[in-house]
Write an enzyme that holds these catalytic residues in place. Structure first.
Site, mmCIF file in Angstrom:
data_model
loop_
_atom_site.group_PDB
_atom_site.id
_atom_site.type_symbol
_atom_site.label_atom_id
_atom_site.label_comp_id
_atom_site.label_asym_id
_atom_site.label_seq_id
_atom_site.Cartn_x
_atom_site.Cartn_y
_atom_site.Cartn_z
ATOM 1 N N LYS A 1 0.849 -1.196 0.000
ATOM 2 C CA LYS A 1 0.000 0.000 0.000
ATOM 3 C C LYS A 1 0.884 1.245 0.000
ATOM 4 O O LYS A 1 1.688 1.431 0.917
ATOM 5 C CB LYS A 1 -0.903 0.016 1.243
ATOM 6 C CG LYS A 1 -1.887 -1.137 1.316
ATOM 7 C CD LYS A 1 -2.707 -1.082 2.594
ATOM 8 C CE LYS A 1 -3.694 -2.227 2.694
ATOM 9 N NZ LYS A 1 -4.491 -2.192 3.944
ATOM 10 N N SER B 1 -7.065 -4.437 7.681
ATOM 11 C CA SER B 1 -6.543 -5.811 7.825
ATOM 12 C C SER B 1 -5.214 -5.835 8.562
ATOM 13 O O SER B 1 -4.172 -6.149 7.981
ATOM 14 C CB SER B 1 -6.373 -6.448 6.435
ATOM 15 O OG SER B 1 -5.683 -5.575 5.557
ATOM 16 N N LYS C 1 -4.851 6.523 3.145
ATOM 17 C CA LYS C 1 -5.243 6.299 4.553
ATOM 18 C C LYS C 1 -4.029 6.315 5.476
ATOM 19 O O LYS C 1 -4.134 6.690 6.650
ATOM 20 C CB LYS C 1 -6.032 4.998 4.694
ATOM 21 C CG LYS C 1 -5.303 3.728 4.254
ATOM 22 C CD LYS C 1 -4.580 3.030 5.377
ATOM 23 C CE LYS C 1 -3.832 1.808 4.902
ATOM 24 N NZ LYS C 1 -3.175 1.079 5.989
ATOM 25 N N GLU D 1 4.606 3.457 5.699
ATOM 26 C CA GLU D 1 4.454 3.813 4.293
ATOM 27 C C GLU D 1 3.982 5.251 4.100
ATOM 28 O O GLU D 1 4.255 5.880 3.078
ATOM 29 C CB GLU D 1 3.473 2.859 3.602
ATOM 30 C CG GLU D 1 3.929 1.415 3.537
ATOM 31 C CD GLU D 1 4.945 1.150 2.434
ATOM 32 O OE1 GLU D 1 5.515 2.123 1.895
ATOM 33 O OE2 GLU D 1 5.172 -0.027 2.125
ATOM 34 N N ALA E 1 -2.337 -7.374 10.531
ATOM 35 C CA ALA E 1 -1.855 -8.756 10.499
ATOM 36 C C ALA E 1 -2.124 -9.490 11.812
ATOM 37 O O ALA E 1 -2.521 -10.656 11.809
ATOM 38 C CB ALA E 1 -0.359 -8.777 10.183
ATOM 39 N N VAL F 1 7.689 -0.749 8.610
ATOM 40 C CA VAL F 1 7.732 0.367 7.671
ATOM 41 C C VAL F 1 6.518 1.258 7.860
ATOM 42 O O VAL F 1 5.390 0.777 7.971
ATOM 43 C CB VAL F 1 7.769 -0.155 6.222
ATOM 44 C CG1 VAL F 1 7.727 1.000 5.227
ATOM 45 C CG2 VAL F 1 9.002 -1.009 5.999
#
Length: 342
Positions: A104, A135, A188, A278, A137, A276
């Site tokens: 993403k 979602s 997002k 993003e 993990a 990370v």
């Protein structure tokens, strides 16, 4: 059937043990010690190490071993590393094997989405789909009910992957709006940084709700510029993922914003993180992408949240000043706020 999961920088698989229980997967990682630890202990040595990985998973650093019998490939590589990773794997990939990307973001140097990177590196004919939605993990690995969306320009592939991945705890819906699903998943993360700043500054739900809502308007506005469908942004990959990332305690991007608001430097925050963020690279790429698409005087007026977060990430203004600037923007007719700028 064999599924290969490609993992850059030894990232943890995105929690698909319901898939791993049904289809024996190979996990390809660049780190030999990580591969050995997963095979020996069925845990990742660093990421979510308290949770078991199904013993059907086989980890390897050999891309040929991972991909030689793969019927599907899950691309779980951080966005900024994806292009180089695809280049390194191309010669080992069989023709016509579909790729499901769970990355993403927007590539910083080129302002490209994952679909564009795949087409450039693997060819326009590469079959691919893109998974997005709320979602985390950890929650997936704990079998908590989750719903996501899989987008592809190939409707049959999206349906095929959705049926393969879905189970009682994990439901996959489908979409043909690839650009919209990818943009929602990227933007997002930027909004989550802003939400973390709100919390770090000590503001409550009035501030947070207003910020997230107006951020979703900017998300939708950007989508219309890029040819996406407006309804995509009120779905799982838009407001759904935004709610989870902005309000959930598991969000790395939210933690970045919180710590920035508390006065920590961005470099110190990123160096100390175990994953990370993003959103940091994405907001700078997003800024450039918007500026390429709209007149210069429109950017800060139509995308004030994106513009403020980019300035904060660059260190030009503080989170407190950024919010103060946002509160001084002109009053507008909200019923017309989603219209795409020109």
């Amino acid at each position: 059937m064999t599924v290969s999961v490609k993992l850059g920088s030894a990232q943890h698989p995105p929690g698909y043990q319901f898939l791993f229980d049904r289809y024996p997967p190979y996990v390809n990682t660049k780190n030999q010690s990580v591969a050995e630890h997963i095979n020996a202990h069925h845990r990742h040595p660093k990421y979510l190490s308290d949770l078991l990985i199904p013993n059907t998973v086989r980890a390897t650093t050999d891309p040929e071993e991972a991909l030689k019998d793969a019927n599907y490939i899950i691309h779980a590589v951080p966005m900024q590393e994806s292009r180089s990773y695809l280049k390194s794997m191309k010669s080992f990939m069989k023709e016509n094997v579909p790729i499901l990307s769970v990355a993403k973001g927007i590539e910083r140097n080129t302002c490209k989405l994952m679909s564009e990177i795949i087409a450039e590196e693997l060819g326009e004919d590469q079959r691919c789909a893109f998974l997005s939605g709320p979602s985390f993990a950890r929650e997936i690995m704990e079998s908590q009910p989750t719903a996501v969306v899989i987008a592809s320009t190939e409707a049959s592939l999206a349906k095929e992957l959705a049926e393969m991945l879905s189970c009682i705890e994990f439901r996959c819906h489908t979409s043909s709006d690839v650009a919209g699903v990818e943009l929602g998943g990227a933007i997002k993360n930027v909004l989550a940084i802003a939400a973390g700043m709100c919390e770090g500054l000590g503001y409550g739900m009035n501030t947070m709700s207003s910020l997230i809502t107006r951020g979703c308007v900017e998300m939708s506005r950007m989508g219309l510029i890029m040819g996406a469908r407006e309804e995509t942004f009120v779905g799982l990959s838009g407001v759904g993922d935004t709610f989870a990332t902005c309000l959930g305690p598991l969000s790395r991007n939210r933690r970045v914003g919180y710590r920035l608001a508390k006065g920590e430097s961005l470099s110190a925050i990123l160096e100390s993180m175990d994953g990370v963020s993003e959103g940091v690279s994405t907001v700078l790429a997003l800024e450039e992408l918007i500026k390429r698409r709209v007149r210069p005087n429109i950017y800060e007026f139509k995308f004030p949240i994106m513009a403020s977060i980019a300035q904060i990430i660059r260190g030009n203004i503080t989170p407190e000043l950024g919010l103060n600037v946002l509160m001084r923007y002109p009053i507008r007719d909200e019923s017309r706020s989603s219209a795409a700028p020109k």
